[in-house]
Design an enzyme around this catalytic site. Structure first.
Site, short mmCIF file in Angstrom:
data_model
loop_
_atom_site.label_atom_id
_atom_site.label_comp_id
_atom_site.label_asym_id
_atom_site.label_seq_id
_atom_site.Cartn_x
_atom_site.Cartn_y
_atom_site.Cartn_z
N ALA A 11 4.45 42.46 -26.87
CA ALA A 11 4.65 41.95 -28.23
C ALA A 11 5.44 40.64 -28.26
O ALA A 11 5.62 40.06 -29.31
CB ALA A 11 5.36 42.99 -29.08
N ARG A 16 6.91 30.11 -24.14
CA ARG A 16 6.83 29.15 -23.03
C ARG A 16 5.39 28.78 -22.66
O ARG A 16 5.16 27.84 -21.92
CB ARG A 16 7.59 29.71 -21.81
CG ARG A 16 9.10 29.71 -21.99
CD ARG A 16 9.84 30.54 -20.95
NE ARG A 16 9.81 31.97 -21.25
CZ ARG A 16 10.42 32.90 -20.53
NH1 ARG A 16 11.09 32.55 -19.44
NH2 ARG A 16 10.35 34.17 -20.87
N GLY A 77 13.25 42.11 -28.68
CA GLY A 77 13.63 42.37 -27.30
C GLY A 77 12.87 43.51 -26.66
O GLY A 77 12.24 44.33 -27.34
N GLY A 138 15.58 38.15 -14.42
CA GLY A 138 16.88 38.82 -14.46
C GLY A 138 17.29 39.22 -13.05
O GLY A 138 16.49 39.76 -12.30
N GLU A 153 20.63 38.59 -17.24
CA GLU A 153 19.54 37.76 -17.74
C GLU A 153 19.88 36.28 -17.56
O GLU A 153 21.06 35.91 -17.53
CB GLU A 153 19.27 38.08 -19.21
CG GLU A 153 18.70 39.47 -19.42
CD GLU A 153 17.43 39.74 -18.62
OE1 GLU A 153 16.63 38.81 -18.43
OE2 GLU A 153 17.24 40.89 -18.17
N ARG A 334 -31.33 30.19 -19.53
CA ARG A 334 -30.50 30.58 -20.68
C ARG A 334 -30.71 32.04 -21.05
O ARG A 334 -31.60 32.71 -20.52
CB ARG A 334 -30.81 29.64 -21.84
CG ARG A 334 -30.33 28.21 -21.56
CD ARG A 334 -30.93 27.21 -22.50
NE ARG A 334 -30.78 27.62 -23.89
CZ ARG A 334 -31.50 27.12 -24.90
NH1 ARG A 334 -32.42 26.22 -24.67
NH2 ARG A 334 -31.30 27.56 -26.12
N ASN A 387 -41.67 25.56 -29.18
CA ASN A 387 -41.48 26.92 -29.71
C ASN A 387 -40.84 26.91 -31.08
O ASN A 387 -40.70 27.94 -31.71
CB ASN A 387 -40.63 27.75 -28.75
CG ASN A 387 -39.28 27.12 -28.48
OD1 ASN A 387 -39.16 25.90 -28.40
ND2 ASN A 387 -38.27 27.94 -28.32
N TYR A 388 -40.44 25.74 -31.58
CA TYR A 388 -39.64 25.68 -32.80
C TYR A 388 -40.27 24.71 -33.76
O TYR A 388 -40.48 23.54 -33.43
CB TYR A 388 -38.23 25.22 -32.40
CG TYR A 388 -37.21 25.27 -33.49
CD1 TYR A 388 -37.05 26.43 -34.26
CD2 TYR A 388 -36.38 24.19 -33.75
CE1 TYR A 388 -36.09 26.48 -35.26
CE2 TYR A 388 -35.42 24.24 -34.74
CZ TYR A 388 -35.28 25.39 -35.50
OH TYR A 388 -34.33 25.44 -36.48
C1 UD1 Z 1 12.14 40.42 -18.57
C2 UD1 Z 1 13.43 41.12 -18.15
C3 UD1 Z 1 13.95 40.48 -16.86
C4 UD1 Z 1 12.87 40.54 -15.80
C5 UD1 Z 1 11.55 39.96 -16.29
C6 UD1 Z 1 10.46 40.25 -15.28
C7 UD1 Z 1 14.51 41.84 -20.21
C8 UD1 Z 1 15.57 41.55 -21.20
N1 UD1 Z 1 14.42 40.99 -19.19
O1 UD1 Z 1 12.51 39.07 -18.84
O2 UD1 Z 1 15.11 41.16 -16.42
O3 UD1 Z 1 13.31 39.86 -14.63
O4 UD1 Z 1 11.18 40.53 -17.54
O5 UD1 Z 1 9.24 39.65 -15.62
O6 UD1 Z 1 13.78 42.81 -20.35
N2 UD1 Z 1 8.23 41.85 -25.12
C9 UD1 Z 1 7.96 42.61 -26.24
N3 UD1 Z 1 8.79 42.54 -27.32
C10 UD1 Z 1 9.88 41.75 -27.35
C11 UD1 Z 1 10.17 40.97 -26.19
C12 UD1 Z 1 9.33 41.06 -25.10
O7 UD1 Z 1 6.97 43.35 -26.26
O8 UD1 Z 1 10.57 41.75 -28.36
C13 UD1 Z 1 7.31 41.92 -23.97
C14 UD1 Z 1 6.69 40.58 -23.66
O9 UD1 Z 1 5.45 40.44 -24.35
C15 UD1 Z 1 6.48 40.64 -22.18
C16 UD1 Z 1 7.58 41.57 -21.70
O10 UD1 Z 1 8.03 42.29 -22.84
O11 UD1 Z 1 5.22 41.18 -21.84
C17 UD1 Z 1 8.73 40.80 -21.08
O12 UD1 Z 1 9.25 39.90 -22.03
P1 UD1 Z 1 9.71 38.44 -21.64
O13 UD1 Z 1 10.24 37.78 -22.87
O14 UD1 Z 1 8.67 37.75 -20.89
O15 UD1 Z 1 10.96 38.80 -20.74
P2 UD1 Z 1 11.53 37.99 -19.52
O16 UD1 Z 1 12.40 36.91 -20.02
O17 UD1 Z 1 10.44 37.62 -18.59
CA CA Z 2 8.24 37.53 -18.67
#
Ligand code: UD1
Ligand code: CA
Length: 463
Positions: A11, A16, A77, A138, A153, A334, A387-388
């Site tokens: 989600a 980035r 988060g 992290g 983090e 095609r 054809n058309y």
């Molecule tokens: C996260 C970890 C980090 C780890 C890394 C590995 C946390 C706080 N940090 O960081 O320790 O090294 O993954 O790849 O967990 N997502 C949600 N909802 C949210 C936020 C994120 O569903 O509110 C999903 C994102 O879509 C993604 C995953 O969680 O698929 C990770 O989120 P992302 O923001 O990429 O975390 P990282 O900064 O990579």
């Molecule tokens: Ca990530």
């Protein structure tokens, strides 16, 4: 023990990536990124697979069959994201958390984590990896007894100290939890960080504080758990995924002459002793039988080749090609084109929505659209079907063993009977009966002495 529930976090906004498309919906070799961990989870024997998506429901209808979609109302988060799937979590089962942006995870790696988790007896096990360049991840701080103390983090500068940044062991974002322990701990996590987010790794700190150890499970091959945060990482991961696909085919008896220049998407199937020449792109649900020769410089999209088919320098989209057919060089086939056994679509030939019978040949410079060509017919160079008519497409029917000669137009709808001929340069607007010669062109006139008459007369009156 019930089969584990797998929750895939997807989600996040993926800012980035700088994209209108959510990160996890970016395609990776013919499969959306989020459906990679879904496939791995399924192969690992997951009981139930839940993907957590955002409130715009962008993932709706995009997930593999049978996968549940949970909605996280706001991207608060990773910890909050897991809670969005709480109603799907079996309190007595193991819950595996995967990330929608960690696509290369394999079924074996998931099984390895589940086993490590069971063996440790801990309520939580975090999959970790060692990276030479841990930027963006992290960092894992271990306690003296080897258990996990916390994760630092690093998204925002100042989150981590120099010493913590030097740690090369990182959190993969993949975990195994005891269901109830996970939900209890998450309920106590607070968003006390610069981002103001509920961090999933903070649940591990809560457990530890309550005297429950948190285990680490090191993944030996860090390429399995690399995360996609931007398009640079996506390209790197694509390369790794492509190598994995190539190696699977090569191990099964397919020759890939130059893997570096060959794209083979994840669902493509290839038979033994088929050779893929350089700069070829095999996409979608493409399938080829045994002993085919594909390329160089050939694209196949959702196309099916039987055995011993030869395709060179050509582009085929949604076609079916029978055994021992030859296609190209420079053919464009095609959607809806079907070639029966031994048929040929040669050089600078375009065919669309047509059926080319057994052994029939369209060797050069032709456009064949909405046409049925009978077995062993031969369409001469520059055969064109009209054809058309500007509003409707019409079919052309060309019988068995017809010889069309060169530079013939068939104005559809029109039917040419079996064993018929058409004369070179004809515009065929009426049906040609079986065994007849259809000829439709101006008769030739020769104007005698024409060149002489054009020449200006000389002053002395001589020729
Ligand atoms: C996260 C970890 C980090 C780890 C890394 C590995 C946390 C706080 N940090 O960081 O320790 O090294 O993954 O790849 O967990 N997502 C949600 N909802 C949210 C936020 C994120 O569903 O509110 C999903 C994102 O879509 C993604 C995953 O969680 O698929 C990770 O989120 P992302 O923001 O990429 O975390 P990282 O900064 O990579
Ligand atoms: Ca990530």
């Amino acid at each position: 023990m019930p089969a584990p529930t797998v929750v895939i976090l997807a989600a996040g906004e993926g800012t980035r990536m700088r994209s209108r498309t959510p990160k996890v919906l970016h395609p990776l070799l013919g499969r959306l990124m989020v459906n990679w961990p879904v496939a791995a989870a399924r192969e690992a024997g997951a009981g139930r697979i839940v993907v957590v998506g955002g409130p715009n429901r962008a993932l709706e209808g995009q997930l593999a069959e049978g996968v549940h979609l949970a909605v996280q109302a706001e991207p608060k988060g990773t910890g909050d994201a897991v809670l969005a799937a709480a109603t799907h979590v079996d309190h007595d089962a193991t819950v595996i958390i995967l990330s929608g942006d960690v696509p290369l995870i394999t079924a074996e790696a998931i099984e390895g984590l589940a086993q490590g988790h069971e063996a440790s007896g801990a309520p939580a096990t975090m999959a970790t990896m060692e990276l030479d360049d841990p930027t963006g991840y992290g960092r894992v701080v271990r306690a003296p007894d080897g258990t996990v103390e916390r994760v630092v983090e690093t998204k925002t500068p100042g989150d981590a100290s120099e010493r913590e940044l030097a740690i090369k062991e990182v959190n993969t974002g993949i975990y195994a939890f005891q269901g109830r322990a996970m939900l209890d701990a998450l309920a106590q996590v607070r968003p006390d960080n610069v981002q103001g987010e509920y961090y999933l790794p903070d649940a591990l700190v809560v457990m530890r504080r309550d005297g429950q150890p948190v285990a680490a499970h090191k993944v030996d091959d860090p390429t399995l758990t690399l995360g996609v945060n931007d398009r640079i990482a996506l390209a790197e991961i694509r390369k790794l995924a492509q190598r994995r696909i190539h190696e699977r085919h090569m191990a099964a008896g397919v020759t890939i002459v130059d893997p570096g220049s060959t794209v083979i998407e994840v669902d493509v199937e290839l038979g033994r002793d088929t050779v893929v020449e350089p700069a070829s792109f095999l996409r979608g649900s493409t399938r080829a039988g045994e002993l085919c020769r594909i390329g160089p410089l050939t694209t196949l999209i959702d196309t099916e080749l039987a055995d011993e088919v030869r395709v060179v320098h050509s582009y085929l989209d949604s076609c079916r090609v029978g055994p021992r057919c030859t296609v190209g060089p420079f053919a464009y086939l095609r959607p809806g084109t079907q070639l029966e056994e031994g048929a040929k679509a040669g050089t600078f030939v375009e065919i669309k929505n047509s059926h080319i019978g057994t052994g029939a040949k369209v060797p050069h410079l032709s456009y064949v659209g909405d046409t049925d060509v009978g077995p062993h017919a031969n369409l001469g160079a520059s055969t064109i079907t009209a054809n058309y008519d500007g509003t409707t497409k019409h079919r052309t029917k060309i019988g068995a063993r017809v010889h069309s000669s060169v530079h013939v137009s068939f104005v559809a709808p029109v039917t040419v009977g079996d064993d018929a001929y058409t004369g070179a340069g004809s515009v065929i607007t009426e049906d040609v009966p079986a065994e007849a010669l259809g000829i439709a062109r101006e008769r030739q006139t020769n104007i005698a002495g024409y060149a002489r008459r054009r020449r200006p007369a000389k002053a002395d009156g001589s020729d």
